[in-house]
Design a protein around this motif. Structure first.
Motif, PDB file in Angstrom:
ATOM      1  N   LYS A  74       0.857  -1.191   0.000  1.00 29.95           N
ATOM      2  CA  LYS A  74       0.000   0.000   0.000  1.00 29.95           C
ATOM      3  C   LYS A  74       0.886   1.232   0.000  1.00 29.95           C
ATOM      4  O   LYS A  74       1.859   1.298   0.760  1.00 29.95           O
ATOM      5  N   HIS A 134       0.084   5.193   0.216  1.00 27.14           N
ATOM      6  CA  HIS A 134      -0.857   6.306   0.296  1.00 27.14           C
ATOM      7  C   HIS A 134      -0.052   7.580   0.537  1.00 27.14           C
ATOM      8  O   HIS A 134       0.690   7.669   1.511  1.00 27.14           O
ATOM      9  N   ASP A 167      -3.036   0.266  -3.505  1.00 26.86           N
ATOM     10  CA  ASP A 167      -3.938  -0.041  -2.399  1.00 26.86           C
ATOM     11  C   ASP A 167      -4.144  -1.548  -2.209  1.00 26.86           C
ATOM     12  O   ASP A 167      -5.199  -2.084  -2.537  1.00 26.86           O
ATOM     13  N   GLY A 168      -3.096  -2.227  -1.764  1.00 28.81           N
ATOM     14  CA  GLY A 168      -3.230  -3.655  -1.460  1.00 28.81           C
ATOM     15  C   GLY A 168      -2.880  -4.538  -2.645  1.00 28.81           C
ATOM     16  O   GLY A 168      -3.686  -5.344  -3.085  1.00 28.81           O
ATOM     17  N   LYS A 188      -5.139  -1.093  -7.718  1.00 30.42           N
ATOM     18  CA  LYS A 188      -5.366  -2.511  -7.349  1.00 30.42           C
ATOM     19  C   LYS A 188      -5.177  -3.394  -8.573  1.00 30.42           C
ATOM     20  O   LYS A 188      -5.433  -2.951  -9.698  1.00 30.42           O
TER      21      LYS A 188
END
Ligand code: SF4
Length: 324
Positions: free
Chosen positions: A11, A13, A32-33, A231
Motif C-alpha cells: 500500500k 498512500h 492499495d493492497g 489494485k
C-alpha cells in the motif's frame, strides 16, 4: 526457492496537505493492497492506464518509496533494511526508467555513467571497471567509441540501451522496467524488446515489465497483472489473458489493440467516463463508474481478487462480482 520476489499487500498512500496550517486533508491511494510474485527468470507484465499506480509499485519495490505491506526478495523481507544492507540489496534489484533522455546524467560521459555502479558498490579497481564498461557496451550493442561521448550525442533508442547497460552492470537478479519503450518510435521498440529478451536468456534475469497497454507486454511476459486505480483486477498466464480475459477492464484494454488484418473486424469496447481520482476512489468496485456491466451491488461491495471460473488448476485471478 520458488519465488525471487514476493509483494504482499503493498500500500502506498501519499498524504495531501491543505489550508493555511498545511494540515493533512486527505490521501492519494496510489497503490492499495497489491500482491504478486515473480519467479527466477520470469517476466511479469504489469499493465494499466496512466495514474493507476504501476510505476509507484516498481519504485516501492526498490524502496524509492516507503510503502506499507511487505516485499520479500529471495525469501527475506527488505521492508526495514537501511544503510549498507539496503545498498547491497539494490545491487540485486535495478530499475530502467521510461525516459532515456532524463535518466542519464547529461554532464557525464557514457564511460563515467557505466562505471558509476561499480564505484558505488566498491567493485574492482580502475582497470577492472574499464573492462566491464567495454563488456557492457558490447552486450547492449553500442560501439566502444561511446565511452568518451555524452548522452545528448545518442538517439533515444541508443540512450535506452545505455540505461539498460547501467542496470545490468552488477549482474542483478531482478530488473524493474518502467515503460522502457513507451518513449521510443515503434520501429525501435521491437529492437529494445529483443535486446531485453536476449539479456534475460544470457543472464537469467527476472523482469517486472511495466507498461500502459497490453500490446507491448504480449511478447515478453510469462504472466500479466492488470491494474486499475491502485489494485490488481486480473492476473494470469500471458497467453490466457489474450485468449480468455475475464475482467471488463482487461477486455476494454485488449479491444484497444490495433489488429494487423483489416479484414478481421473486432468489437471495440470503449470505456465511458474518466479514470476516477485516486484521492477519492469510488466505493465498492473502483471500476463501477466506467464498467458496462455494473449492477447496483458493484458500488456497495469491493470484489476480492480470487480464482476465476474454469481455471482448472491454472492461476487466473480476477476481481469482479459477475465473474466469480
Ligand atoms: Fe464491473 Fe461490477 Fe465486475 Fe466491477 S464488480 S468489474 S463494476 S461487473
Amino acid at each position: 526457492m520458488e519465488y525471487l520476489l514476493e509483494v504482499k499487500n503493498l500500500k502506498m498512500h501519499f498524504p495531501v496537505y491543505g489550508g493555511i496550517f498545511k494540515r493533512q486533508t486527505g490521501s492519494v491511494f496510489a497503490v492499495d493492497g497489491v500482491s504478486f510474485e515473480i519467479r527466477p527468470g520470469e517476466t511479469l507484465g504489469l499493465v494499466g492506464e496512466s495514474g493507476c499506480g504501476k510505476t509507484t509499485v516498481g519504485r516501492a519495490i526498490i524502496r524509492l518509496h516507503e510503502p506499507d505491506g511487505d516485499v520479500l526478495f529471495m525469501e527475506k523481507s527488505i521492508k526495514d533494511l537501511s544503510g549498507k544492507a539496503l545498498v547491497d540489496i539494490r545491487r540485486e534489484m535495478q530499475m530502467v526508467f521510461q525516459d532515456p533522455f532524463e535518466s542519464l546524467n547529461s554532464r557525464h560521459t557514457i564511460g563515467e555513467i557505466l562505471e558509476e555502479p561499480f564505484i558505488i558498490h566498491n567493485a574492482g579497481n580502475l582497470k577492472f571497471r574499464q573492462q566491464q564498461v567495454k563488456k557492457l557496451l558490447d552486450l547492449v550493442q553500442i560501439s566502444k567509441d561511446a565511452i568518451n561521448r555524452f548522452p545528448h550525442e545518442f538517439s533515444g533508442g541508443q540512450r535506452q540501451r545505455i540505461g539498460i547497460a547501467r542496470a545490468i552492470a552488477l549482474n542483478p537478479k531482478l530488473v524493474i522496467l518502467d515503460e522502457p519503450v513507451s518513449a521510443l518510435d515503434v520501429s525501435i521498440q521491437s529492437q529494445i524488446i529483443n535486446l531485453l529478451l536476449q539479456l534475460q536468456n544470457e543472464m537469467n534475469l527476472s523482469y517486472l515489465f511495466i507498461a500502459h497497454d497490453l500490446a507491448v507486454v504480449k511478447h515478453v511476459s510469462d504472466r500479466i497483472a492488470v491494474m486499475y486505480l491502485g489494485k490488481i483486477v486480473e492476473l494470469t498466464d500471458a497467453a490466457r489473458i489474450y485468449e480468455k480475459p475475464l475482467h471488463p477492464y482487461t477486455r476494454a484494454l485488449l479491444s484497444a489493440i490495433p489488429y494487423p488484418d483489416p479484414d478481421i473486424k473486432r468489437k471495440r469496447e470503449i470505456l465511458t467516463g474518466d479514470v476516477p481520482s485516486p484521492l477519492n476512489p469510488p466505493s465498492g468496485c473502483s471500476f463501477h463508474t466506467r464498467c458496462p456491466n455494473a449492477i447496483d451491488f458493484c458500488s456497495q461491495e469491493e470484489p476480492a481478487l480470487v480464482a476465476g471460473p474454469e481455471s482448472n488448476g491454472l492461476e487466473h485471478l480476477v476481481a469482479c462480482h459477475l465473474v466469480c
